[in-house]
Structures are given as C-alpha cells and as structure tokens.
Design a protein around this motif. Sequence first.
Motif, PDB file in Angstrom:
ATOM      1  N   ASP A   1      61.268  47.772  35.016  1.00 33.01           N
ATOM      2  CA  ASP A   1      60.208  46.771  35.192  1.00 33.01           C
ATOM      3  C   ASP A   1      59.577  46.824  36.582  1.00 33.01           C
ATOM      4  N   ASN A   2      60.395  47.027  37.606  1.00 32.54           N
ATOM      5  CA  ASN A   2      59.866  47.079  38.971  1.00 32.54           C
ATOM      6  C   ASN A   2      58.959  48.281  39.184  1.00 32.54           C
ATOM      7  N   GLN A   3      59.405  49.421  38.668  1.00 35.20           N
ATOM      8  CA  GLN A   3      58.592  50.637  38.791  1.00 35.20           C
ATOM      9  C   GLN A   3      57.279  50.485  38.034  1.00 35.20           C
ATOM     10  N   LEU A   4      57.374  49.829  36.875  1.00 39.80           N
ATOM     11  CA  LEU A   4      56.181  49.604  36.056  1.00 39.80           C
ATOM     12  C   LEU A   4      55.185  48.711  36.802  1.00 39.80           C
ATOM     13  N   ALA A   5      55.696  47.650  37.425  1.00 42.74           N
ATOM     14  CA  ALA A   5      54.828  46.733  38.179  1.00 42.74           C
ATOM     15  C   ALA A   5      54.180  47.455  39.356  1.00 42.74           C
ATOM     16  N   THR A   6      54.951  48.298  40.026  1.00 43.32           N
ATOM     17  CA  THR A   6      54.424  49.027  41.177  1.00 43.32           C
ATOM     18  C   THR A   6      53.318  49.979  40.761  1.00 43.32           C
ATOM     19  N   ILE A   7      53.558  50.742  39.711  1.00 46.41           N
ATOM     20  CA  ILE A   7      52.534  51.710  39.298  1.00 46.41           C
ATOM     21  C   ILE A   7      51.302  50.994  38.765  1.00 46.41           C
ATOM     22  N   ARG A   8      51.520  49.853  38.118  1.00 45.53           N
ATOM     23  CA  ARG A   8      50.383  49.050  37.627  1.00 45.53           C
ATOM     24  C   ARG A   8      49.509  48.612  38.800  1.00 45.53           C
ATOM     25  N   ASN A   9      50.138  48.087  39.844  1.00 43.19           N
ATOM     26  CA  ASN A   9      49.383  47.615  41.010  1.00 43.19           C
ATOM     27  C   ASN A   9      48.649  48.747  41.724  1.00 43.19           C
ATOM     28  N   GLN A  10      49.264  49.921  41.730  1.00 46.60           N
ATOM     29  CA  GLN A  10      48.647  51.049  42.436  1.00 46.60           C
ATOM     30  C   GLN A  10      47.523  51.707  41.646  1.00 46.60           C
ATOM     31  N   LYS A  11      47.696  51.780  40.343  1.00 49.43           N
ATOM     32  CA  LYS A  11      46.839  52.667  39.544  1.00 49.43           C
ATOM     33  C   LYS A  11      45.785  51.968  38.709  1.00 49.43           C
ATOM     34  N   ILE A  12      45.984  50.672  38.422  1.00 50.91           N
ATOM     35  CA  ILE A  12      45.107  50.015  37.445  1.00 50.91           C
ATOM     36  C   ILE A  12      44.398  48.815  38.057  1.00 50.91           C
ATOM     37  N   GLY A  13      43.080  48.764  37.884  1.00 47.91           N
ATOM     38  CA  GLY A  13      42.319  47.566  38.207  1.00 47.91           C
ATOM     39  C   GLY A  13      41.878  46.903  36.914  1.00 47.91           C
ATOM     40  N   PHE A  14      42.295  45.645  36.714  1.00 44.30           N
ATOM     41  CA  PHE A  14      42.012  44.948  35.447  1.00 44.30           C
ATOM     42  C   PHE A  14      40.736  44.117  35.542  1.00 44.30           C
ATOM     43  N   ILE A  15      39.956  44.156  34.480  1.00 42.09           N
ATOM     44  CA  ILE A  15      38.788  43.278  34.343  1.00 42.09           C
ATOM     45  C   ILE A  15      38.908  42.580  32.991  1.00 42.09           C
ATOM     46  N   PHE A  16      38.761  41.241  33.000  1.00 43.83           N
ATOM     47  CA  PHE A  16      39.008  40.463  31.786  1.00 43.83           C
ATOM     48  C   PHE A  16      37.746  39.764  31.295  1.00 43.83           C
ATOM     49  N   GLN A  17      37.796  39.365  30.054  1.00 40.23           N
ATOM     50  CA  GLN A  17      36.683  38.639  29.439  1.00 40.23           C
ATOM     51  C   GLN A  17      36.346  37.373  30.226  1.00 40.23           C
ATOM     52  N   ASN A  18      37.380  36.640  30.630  1.00 33.76           N
ATOM     53  CA  ASN A  18      37.143  35.339  31.272  1.00 33.76           C
ATOM     54  C   ASN A  18      37.305  35.385  32.791  1.00 33.76           C
ATOM     55  N   PHE A  19      37.117  36.547  33.366  1.00 32.31           N
ATOM     56  CA  PHE A  19      37.039  36.784  34.810  1.00 32.31           C
ATOM     57  C   PHE A  19      38.362  36.558  35.537  1.00 32.31           C
ATOM     58  N   ASN A  20      39.100  35.489  35.160  1.00 29.84           N
ATOM     59  CA  ASN A  20      40.396  35.194  35.801  1.00 29.84           C
ATOM     60  C   ASN A  20      40.312  35.068  37.320  1.00 29.84           C
ATOM     61  N   LEU A  21      39.256  34.414  37.812  1.00 32.14           N
ATOM     62  CA  LEU A  21      39.166  34.165  39.257  1.00 32.14           C
ATOM     63  C   LEU A  21      39.913  32.874  39.601  1.00 32.14           C
ATOM     64  N   LEU A  22      40.420  32.807  40.812  1.00 34.08           N
ATOM     65  CA  LEU A  22      41.038  31.557  41.271  1.00 34.08           C
ATOM     66  C   LEU A  22      39.929  30.619  41.741  1.00 34.08           C
TER      67      LEU A  22
END
Length: 231
Positions: A76-97
């Motif tokens: 899980d930790n390795q998965l989270a790390t690679i996700r943060n490094q390699k993927i930029g997510f864009i969502f339907q509802n923007f998900n802004l704070l």
Amino acid sequence: TPIIQIKNLMKTYKLGGETVHALNNVSLEIKKGEFLAIIGPSGSGKSTLMNMIGCLDRPESGEYLLDGKEIGKMNDNQLATIRNQKIGFIFQNFNLLTKLTALENVELPLLYGGVSAKARREMSLEGLKKVGLAERAGHLPSQLSGGQQQRVAIARALVGNPAILLADEPTGALDSKTSKEILQVMKQLNELGHTIILITHDLEIAKQAGRMVSIQDGQLLENGGELVGHL
Ligand code: ADP
Ligand code: ADP
C-alpha cells in the motif's frame, strides 16, 4: 517503451451469488505523449479501470507496468508513493478545498514533497499560468466559475509534474461551451507533451482525443470498435 503496459487484466466483484467481471481480460498500451480517451456507458468498467490505472487498486490477475514498474507487486505504501509521483487526477466535481484560494489549492500536492514555500508558490503560479488563470490566483473556488474551478484542478494535477494526467469525466459538471474550453486546455497541455487519459461516456468529448478505445461489459476495444455506434 510505453508509459503504461496493461496485459490481460482481470477484476471481478462478487455481489450476493453473482460474479461481475468489471474488467475482463483488458490489455492496453499507452505511449508517452498520447491523448487517449476511454469511452463506455454506465456500468461498463470505466471507474474500475481508472482506479487501476490511477494505482488506487491492484489487478487481481494480469499485469500492469507503469513507467516500467510492476504495480501488482507493490504494497500500500509503495502504491501511494507511485500514485503521488506519477499520476495527476482530475475529477468531475473538481474536488477543490473551499477555504483555500486557487493558488493554495494548486500548492497542495507540493506540501508533502519537501518543496520550499517560495518554490511552491512559484511552481503553482506557473501552473495557473499554463491553464490561463494566473490573474485569479487569490480567488476562492466559490468566486470562480465551474470552468475556472476545473482549470484550477488541472493546474493542481499538473504541479507535481506527473507522468500522466488522468481525467475522470472532467466535463461532466460543465455546460457544452465550457466543456469545449476545458477540452481545449487539455489539448494544449497534450501539445506541450503531457500524456493524458480521459475517461468519459460522451462520444463528442472522446472524439477530441488523439486515440479512442471503448469499454463494454469490462472488455476493451481499440478505436471504439463497433460499440461506439451504440453509445
Ligand atoms: P462505470 O464506471 O463504467 O460506470 P464501474 O467500473 O463502476 O463502471 O462498474 C463496472 C461493473 O462492476 C458494474 O457492473 C458494477 O455494478 C460493478 N461494480 C463496481 N464496483 C463494485 C463493487 N464495489 N461491488 C460490486 N460490484 C461492483
Ligand atoms: P465518481 O467518478 O464515481 O463520481 P470520483 O471521480 O469522485 O468518483 O472518484 C473516482 C475514484 O478516485 C474513487 O475511487 C475515489 O475514491 C478516488 N479519489 C477521489 N478523490 C481522490 C483524491 N483526491 N486522490 C486520490 N483518489 C481520489
């Protein structure tokens, strides 16, 4: 080598007595710099495939290499790390704070990367410039239109310089004129060299991409196949 190599991917859900093949023997290669649309109707397996490509989930069988790295073998930790490094997510509802400004929202992915405050600010302003929104840096999401909010979300997805932008129905909450503008932003980013994967049920949107595959009942077809005619 392709940035994404997926081979014979399977994902099943057991619901009561029934087995659903959400992904049924899916194979897909995506090259660096491609703009790929994945189109399919509701329930076809798009979210399941997005979760897989986005390293939110692991294949139960088959192979997924992201930038040459085998995802199925990671914890899980390795998965989270690679996700943060390699993927930029864009969502339907923007998900802004909602309580953070546009600039602060874009800075978020850099907070945990050991980037100095000054560098965070500069990189995030640069990101807002790329999506044509630098003059709105100090605005809150509530002070921005839907299209502007999605631009902020795109800048946030870009700021860590991920290998892939993964967009899940990015125009689903926008009117058709604003949708076209967002597609235009994504095309420009693709021309700058960004690899983009766009997931949608909308053929008009999917047609804007450089390449299209369709998914139906968990099975993937290159070029949209004959299925596109039925969507
Ligand atoms: P889409 O995103 O294209 O609407 P999904 O990937 O969400 O499709 O779903 C694909 C199939 O898997 C559907 O038949 C759906 O009902 C089923 N499914 C998705 N998630 C689950 C789950 N957590 N439990 C059981 N079935 C699921
Ligand atoms: P849907 O397409 O069903 O409306 P979302 O687009 O909100 O769902 O999210 C798609 C998937 O991405 C979900 O599995 C969700 O858990 C995950 N997700 C949502 N927000 C984030 C985030 N900020 N970072 C990483 N994953 C997220």
